[in-house]
Motif scaffolding. Structure first.
Motif, PDB file in Angstrom:
ATOM      1  N   ARG A   1      -8.074   2.680   5.556  1.00 16.69           N
ATOM      2  CA  ARG A   1      -7.447   3.484   4.508  1.00 16.69           C
ATOM      3  C   ARG A   1      -8.438   4.455   3.910  1.00 16.69           C
ATOM      4  NH1 ARG A   1      -5.441   0.373  -0.528  1.00 16.69           N
ATOM      5  NH2 ARG A   1      -5.318   2.505  -1.230  1.00 16.69           N
ATOM      6  N   ASN A   2      -7.914   5.399   3.139  1.00 13.18           N
ATOM      7  CA  ASN A   2      -8.722   6.197   2.231  1.00 13.18           C
ATOM      8  C   ASN A   2      -8.066   6.076   0.862  1.00 13.18           C
ATOM      9  OD1 ASN A   2      -6.589   8.077   2.137  1.00 13.18           O
ATOM     10  ND2 ASN A   2      -7.640   9.575   3.409  1.00 13.18           N
ATOM     11  N   PHE A   3      -8.358   6.960  -0.056  1.00 10.67           N
ATOM     12  CA  PHE A   3      -7.847   6.822  -1.421  1.00 10.67           C
ATOM     13  C   PHE A   3      -6.350   7.074  -1.533  1.00 10.67           C
ATOM     14  CE2 PHE A   3      -8.802  11.221  -0.782  1.00 10.67           C
ATOM     15  CZ  PHE A   3      -7.853  11.914  -1.515  1.00 10.67           C
ATOM     16  N   GLU A   4      -5.728   7.703  -0.519  1.00 12.52           N
ATOM     17  CA  GLU A   4      -4.307   8.031  -0.651  1.00 12.52           C
ATOM     18  C   GLU A   4      -3.433   7.640   0.536  1.00 12.52           C
ATOM     19  OE1 GLU A   4      -3.677  12.247  -1.140  1.00 12.52           O
ATOM     20  OE2 GLU A   4      -4.840  12.732   0.651  1.00 12.52           O
ATOM     21  N   ASN A   5      -3.996   7.144   1.616  1.00  7.53           N
ATOM     22  CA  ASN A   5      -3.207   6.836   2.803  1.00  7.53           C
ATOM     23  C   ASN A   5      -3.683   5.582   3.517  1.00  7.53           C
ATOM     24  OD1 ASN A   5      -1.435   9.226   2.900  1.00  7.53           O
ATOM     25  ND2 ASN A   5      -3.345  10.338   3.194  1.00  7.53           N
TER      26      ASN A   5
ATOM     27  N   ILE B   1       8.377   2.099   4.781  1.00  7.35           N
ATOM     28  CA  ILE B   1       7.158   2.890   4.566  1.00  7.35           C
ATOM     29  C   ILE B   1       7.118   3.389   3.127  1.00  7.35           C
ATOM     30  CG2 ILE B   1       5.890   4.974   5.231  1.00  7.35           C
ATOM     31  CD1 ILE B   1       7.066   4.559   8.085  1.00  7.35           C
ATOM     32  N   GLY B   2       8.270   3.771   2.580  1.00  9.89           N
ATOM     33  CA  GLY B   2       8.348   4.247   1.199  1.00  9.89           C
ATOM     34  C   GLY B   2       7.910   3.216   0.181  1.00  9.89           C
ATOM     35  N   ARG B   3       7.978   1.946   0.533  1.00  9.88           N
ATOM     36  CA  ARG B   3       7.534   0.874  -0.377  1.00  9.88           C
ATOM     37  C   ARG B   3       6.016   0.887  -0.580  1.00  9.88           C
ATOM     38  NH1 ARG B   3      11.379  -3.153   2.564  1.00  9.88           N
ATOM     39  NH2 ARG B   3      13.331  -2.529   1.607  1.00  9.88           N
ATOM     40  N   PHE B   4       5.286   1.583   0.287  1.00 10.30           N
ATOM     41  CA  PHE B   4       3.844   1.723   0.113  1.00 10.30           C
ATOM     42  C   PHE B   4       3.509   2.765  -0.957  1.00 10.30           C
ATOM     43  CE2 PHE B   4       3.736   0.405   4.724  1.00 10.30           C
ATOM     44  CZ  PHE B   4       3.169  -0.840   4.495  1.00 10.30           C
ATOM     45  N   HIS B   5       4.543   3.418  -1.496  1.00  8.17           N
ATOM     46  CA  HIS B   5       4.354   4.485  -2.461  1.00  8.17           C
ATOM     47  C   HIS B   5       3.276   4.090  -3.470  1.00  8.17           C
ATOM     48  CE1 HIS B   5       5.251   7.974  -4.851  1.00  8.17           C
ATOM     49  NE2 HIS B   5       5.309   7.205  -5.920  1.00  8.17           N
ATOM     50  N   PRO B   6       2.342   4.959  -3.811  1.00  6.69           N
ATOM     51  CA  PRO B   6       2.230   6.351  -3.412  1.00  6.69           C
ATOM     52  C   PRO B   6       1.444   6.580  -2.118  1.00  6.69           C
ATOM     53  CG  PRO B   6       0.574   5.893  -5.036  1.00  6.69           C
ATOM     54  CD  PRO B   6       1.330   4.596  -4.808  1.00  6.69           C
ATOM     55  N   LEU B   7       1.156   5.529  -1.363  1.00 10.49           N
ATOM     56  CA  LEU B   7       0.381   5.684  -0.135  1.00 10.49           C
ATOM     57  C   LEU B   7       1.247   6.201   1.013  1.00 10.49           C
ATOM     58  CD1 LEU B   7      -1.553   2.297  -0.250  1.00 10.49           C
ATOM     59  CD2 LEU B   7      -2.429   4.546  -0.873  1.00 10.49           C
ATOM     60  N   GLY B   8       0.683   7.108   1.793  1.00 16.13           N
ATOM     61  CA  GLY B   8       1.339   7.544   3.012  1.00 16.13           C
ATOM     62  C   GLY B   8       0.873   6.686   4.179  1.00 16.13           C
TER      63      GLY B   8
ATOM     64  N   PRO C   1       7.383   9.042   2.814  1.00 15.45           N
ATOM     65  CA  PRO C   1       8.718   9.095   2.210  1.00 15.45           C
ATOM     66  C   PRO C   1       8.725   8.781   0.716  1.00 15.45           C
ATOM     67  CG  PRO C   1       8.499   7.148   3.596  1.00 15.45           C
ATOM     68  CD  PRO C   1       7.283   7.995   3.835  1.00 15.45           C
ATOM     69  N   GLY C   2       7.762   8.013   0.226  1.00 11.36           N
ATOM     70  CA  GLY C   2       7.682   7.715  -1.196  1.00 11.36           C
ATOM     71  C   GLY C   2       7.401   8.944  -2.043  1.00 11.36           C
ATOM     72  N   ALA C   3       6.897  10.006  -1.423  1.00 13.69           N
ATOM     73  CA  ALA C   3       6.648  11.276  -2.107  1.00 13.69           C
ATOM     74  C   ALA C   3       7.640  12.345  -1.658  1.00 13.69           C
ATOM     75  CB  ALA C   3       5.219  11.738  -1.841  1.00 13.69           C
ATOM     76  N   GLY C   4       8.709  11.923  -0.969  1.00 12.50           N
ATOM     77  CA  GLY C   4       9.736  12.875  -0.536  1.00 12.50           C
ATOM     78  C   GLY C   4       9.417  13.596   0.761  1.00 12.50           C
TER      79      GLY C   4
END
Length: 158
Positions: free
Chosen positions: A38-42, A63-70, A89-92
Motif C-alpha cells: 500500500r501507500n497512503f491512499e491505495n 472495493i468501495g468498502r475500502f473507501h477512501p482507499l483505491g 468506487p468509494g470516490a465515485g
C-alpha cells in the motif's frame, strides 16, 4: 511514442498491508495475490499475469468498502514491463482510465523487482494508456500522451 507530457512526482515506496486488509483483498480477487502492498491512499495487489489483470471483473461494491482507499491490480506485462488497473468506487471512480499518481508507488515496486530504473507501463482500462516511467532517486518521472477532454478555470478565494 513521441515525447508527450511528463509528470515529475514524489516517490511513494510500497508499504506493508495490515493483515485484516490483506484478508479482505483476497476475498475479492480471482486468485491468491503474488504480493500486496500500500501507500497512503491505495492498496496494491500483484497478480500472476497480464491476462488475469485484463480479465478481472471488479466487485465495485466490495472495493468501495475500502473507501477512501483505491485498489490497484498489477502484473508483469507481455509487451510492457508491467500492466495495471485502478478502481476507486468509494470516490465515485469505478475505473480510472490512466492514472499518473499510482505509478509513484508502482514504479519503485517494479523497479526493485525487475532490477531496472526505466520501465514501460500500460494501464489496461477500456481506454488504456502507455507510460514510460523512470525512477530517479526520490522522484518518479512518467511520460505519456494526453488528450484534452475538459477545460476549466478555477478561482481561489482572495
Amino acid at each position: 511514442m513521441g515525447r508527450g507530457y511528463q509528470l515529475d512526482l514524489p516517490c511513494f515506496p510500497p508499504q506493508p498491508v495490515e493483515e485484516e486488509l490483506n484478508s479482505a483483498l483476497q476475498a475479492i480477487l480471482p486468485q491468491r495475490p503474488v504480493a500486496s502492498f500500500r501507500n497512503f491512499e491505495n492498496l496494491f495487489v500483484e497478480l500472476a499475469d497480464e491476462t488475469t489483470v485484463r480479465s478481472f471483473v471488479p466487485d465495485l461494491l466490495r472495493i468501495g468498502r475500502f473507501h477512501p482507499l483505491g485498489l490497484v491490480i498489477t502484473a508483469p506485462g507481455r509487451a510492457h514491463d508491467f500492466v495495471s488497473r485502478y478502481f476507486v468506487p468509494g470516490a465515485g471512480i469505478p475505473e480510472d482510465p490512466v492514472t499518473g499518481s499510482i505509478h509513484a508507488t508502482l514504479v519503485p515496486y517494479w523497479s526493485e523487482k525487475l532490477g531496472k530504473t526505466h520501465l514501460s507501463a500500460f494501464q489496461c482500462s477500456q481506454r488504456g494508456g502507455h507510460l514510460l516511467c523512470e525512477l530517479a532517486g526520490d522522484r518518479v518521472l512518467i511520460t505519456g500522451r494526453a488528450k484534452t477532454f475538459m477545460k476549466a478555470e478555477i478561482y481561489l478565494p482572495d
